[in-house]
Design an enzyme around this catalytic site. Structure first.
Site, PDB file in Angstrom:
ATOM      1  N   CYS A  70      -5.441  -5.516  22.875  1.00  0.00           N
ATOM      2  CA  CYS A  70      -6.379  -5.361  22.257  1.00  0.00           C
ATOM      3  C   CYS A  70      -7.106  -4.078  22.435  1.00  0.00           C
ATOM      4  CB  CYS A  70      -7.439  -6.584  22.155  1.00  0.00           C
ATOM      5  SG  CYS A  70      -9.018  -6.204  20.946  1.00  0.00           S
ATOM      6  N   CYS A  73     -11.175  -4.496  23.341  1.00  0.00           N
ATOM      7  CA  CYS A  73     -11.494  -5.185  24.740  1.00  0.00           C
ATOM      8  C   CYS A  73     -12.145  -3.959  25.494  1.00  0.00           C
ATOM      9  CB  CYS A  73     -10.512  -5.777  25.268  1.00  0.00           C
ATOM     10  SG  CYS A  73     -10.309  -7.662  24.297  1.00  0.00           S
ATOM     11  N   HIS A 116     -13.402 -11.279  23.756  1.00  0.00           N
ATOM     12  CA  HIS A 116     -12.383 -11.058  22.780  1.00  0.00           C
ATOM     13  C   HIS A 116     -12.362 -12.539  22.203  1.00  0.00           C
ATOM     14  CE1 HIS A 116      -8.518  -9.983  20.916  1.00  0.00           C
ATOM     15  NE2 HIS A 116      -8.171 -11.075  21.195  1.00  0.00           N
ATOM     16  N   ASN A 156     -15.395  -8.045   8.428  1.00  0.00           N
ATOM     17  CA  ASN A 156     -14.385  -8.882   7.684  1.00  0.00           C
ATOM     18  C   ASN A 156     -13.913  -9.971   8.984  1.00  0.00           C
ATOM     19  OD1 ASN A 156     -14.184  -7.558   5.627  1.00  0.00           O
ATOM     20  ND2 ASN A 156     -12.726  -5.867   6.417  1.00  0.00           N
ATOM     21  N   HIS A 167     -10.500  -9.201  17.514  1.00  0.00           N
ATOM     22  CA  HIS A 167     -11.603  -9.051  18.578  1.00  0.00           C
ATOM     23  C   HIS A 167     -12.923  -9.094  17.579  1.00  0.00           C
ATOM     24  CE1 HIS A 167     -13.578  -7.779  22.416  1.00  0.00           C
ATOM     25  NE2 HIS A 167     -14.554  -7.406  21.602  1.00  0.00           N
ATOM     26  N   HIS A 169     -15.726  -8.016  15.504  1.00  0.00           N
ATOM     27  CA  HIS A 169     -16.112  -6.473  15.295  1.00  0.00           C
ATOM     28  C   HIS A 169     -16.293  -6.373  13.676  1.00  0.00           C
ATOM     29  CE1 HIS A 169     -12.080  -6.088  13.992  1.00  0.00           C
ATOM     30  NE2 HIS A 169     -12.307  -5.175  13.302  1.00  0.00           N
TER      31      HIS A 169
END
Length: 347
Positions: A70, A73, A116, A156, A167, A169
């Site tokens: 990811c 992260c 995460h 979203n 993750h 965000h």
């Protein structure tokens, strides 16, 4: 709050936001990155009067990477990510695959936590307040950039929404124009003022408070309700009681109360469909006034939170009438949606 501004290896800006003033952010991005190359072109649609961003470089953006790869992260165990620090609280950086860039605007990524497996609903009130501070700071700074007309902070959440990075965000878009949805709201507000002498946003909030049946929760400084003509199966609009045009002028009392109110709404969203359902996918969107419009003080800052899930295991698809004609239909009566969101209040 402490703000630390630094650079990534390809020159993009990275900003850390920390609750403690003594936080030190000295980690260096040592990745061998090529300079960012974007080719966004804004094309004006003469039939509809709006613009489309053609951004072919986004075809190569990161798509559902394994959790161990990811890019949001923190950097750890010898693996470098977009955030060089081994841990962080809130971090904002320029998107490597932006829809808008250069004279066409700017796109940023907002990481709410280095965990995460978490979600926004898992944050502490203190961390949610830090995210609000970051949204406000970015709105303030982006408003000063030449050519930026409107700042849009949004999240979203969920694969059903189209999220490609799991993750927790969100994103921030700085547009070089007033978005079509906002421009339409402004036109409707001007028509309402000419017809009634009142403010449209104030009058909508007053009507919902008076009707009460669609109010989900109300505190001293915030009110959340399902709108009378909700477009989405479960849709909540969150307004500060004192109308302001954007996050920059939200008063301290409303800022202090926001984390508890917003976290409660998100946790209720995850309870709508019962304990056996996966987390509810949603879009959370701050609506702020454009910066140069003459009537910006008439605009009402608000957050719209909605899900595409209409019942257990079923989604609301934007098919022929919605996608083809922008004419929505809704399977869930707004009054039923509001009642359900009151029923699932956290204890």
């Amino acid at each position: 709050m402490k703000k630390t501004v630094t650079k990534l290896a390809d020159g993009r800006e990275l900003i850390y936001y920390d609750e403690r003033d003594d936080a030190v952010r000295a980690d260096v991005d040592r990745r061998p990155l090529d300079p960012v190359s974007s080719a966004t072109e804004l094309r004006y649609d003469e039939l509809l009067g709006d613009s489309v961003a053609v951004a072919s470089h986004r075809q190569g953006r990161t798509y559902h990477p394994p959790a161990g790869e990811c890019p949001l992260c923190p950097s750890a165990d010898g693996r470098q990510s977009e955030i060089p620090a081994p841990a962080y609280e809130v971090a904002v950086f320029e998107n490597r695959f932006p829809t808008l860039a250069g004279e066409s605007g700017r796109c940023e990524v907002v990481c709410f936590t280095s965990d995460h497996e978490a979600s926004f609903a898992d944050l502490t009130p203190e961390r949610a307040a830090l995210v609000l501070a970051a949204w406000t700071d970015r709105t303030t700074e982006l408003a000063e950039r030449p050519g930026v007309e409107q700042v849009y902070c949004f999240e979203n959440r969920g694969a059903e929404i189209g999220v490609t990075l799991a993750h927790p965000h969100g994103q921030i878009y700085a547009y070089p124009f007033a978005t079509p949805r906002t421009a339409l709201m402004q036109r409707r507000a001007a028509e309402h003022r000419a017809r009634t002498g009142g403010n449209l946003f104030d009058d909508v909030v007053a009507r919902e408070r008076a009707d009460a049946v669609r109010v989900v929760l109300e505190t001293e400084h915030w009110i959340a309700f399902v709108p009378y003509a909700a477009h989405w199966p479960y849709e909540v609009h969150l307004y500060p009681v004192r109308r302001v045009p954007d996050l920059r002028v939200l008063d301290e009392a409303a800022r202090t109360e926001f984390p508890q109110v917003y976290l409660e709404l998100l946790r209720r969203f995850d309870r709508i469909f019962g304990p056996d359902e996966p987390p509810t996918p949603y879009i959370s969107a701050w609506h702020q006034a454009p910066f140069t419009s003459e009537d910006r003080e008439e605009f009402g800052l608000h957050l719209e939170l909605f899900t595409v899930r209409r019942t257990s295991g079923r989604l609301k698809y934007l098919a022929g009438t919605e996608s083809g004609m922008s004419a929505f239909s809704n399977d869930v009566p707004p009054e039923d949606a509001a009642r359900r969101l009151r029923e699932v209040a956290t204890k």
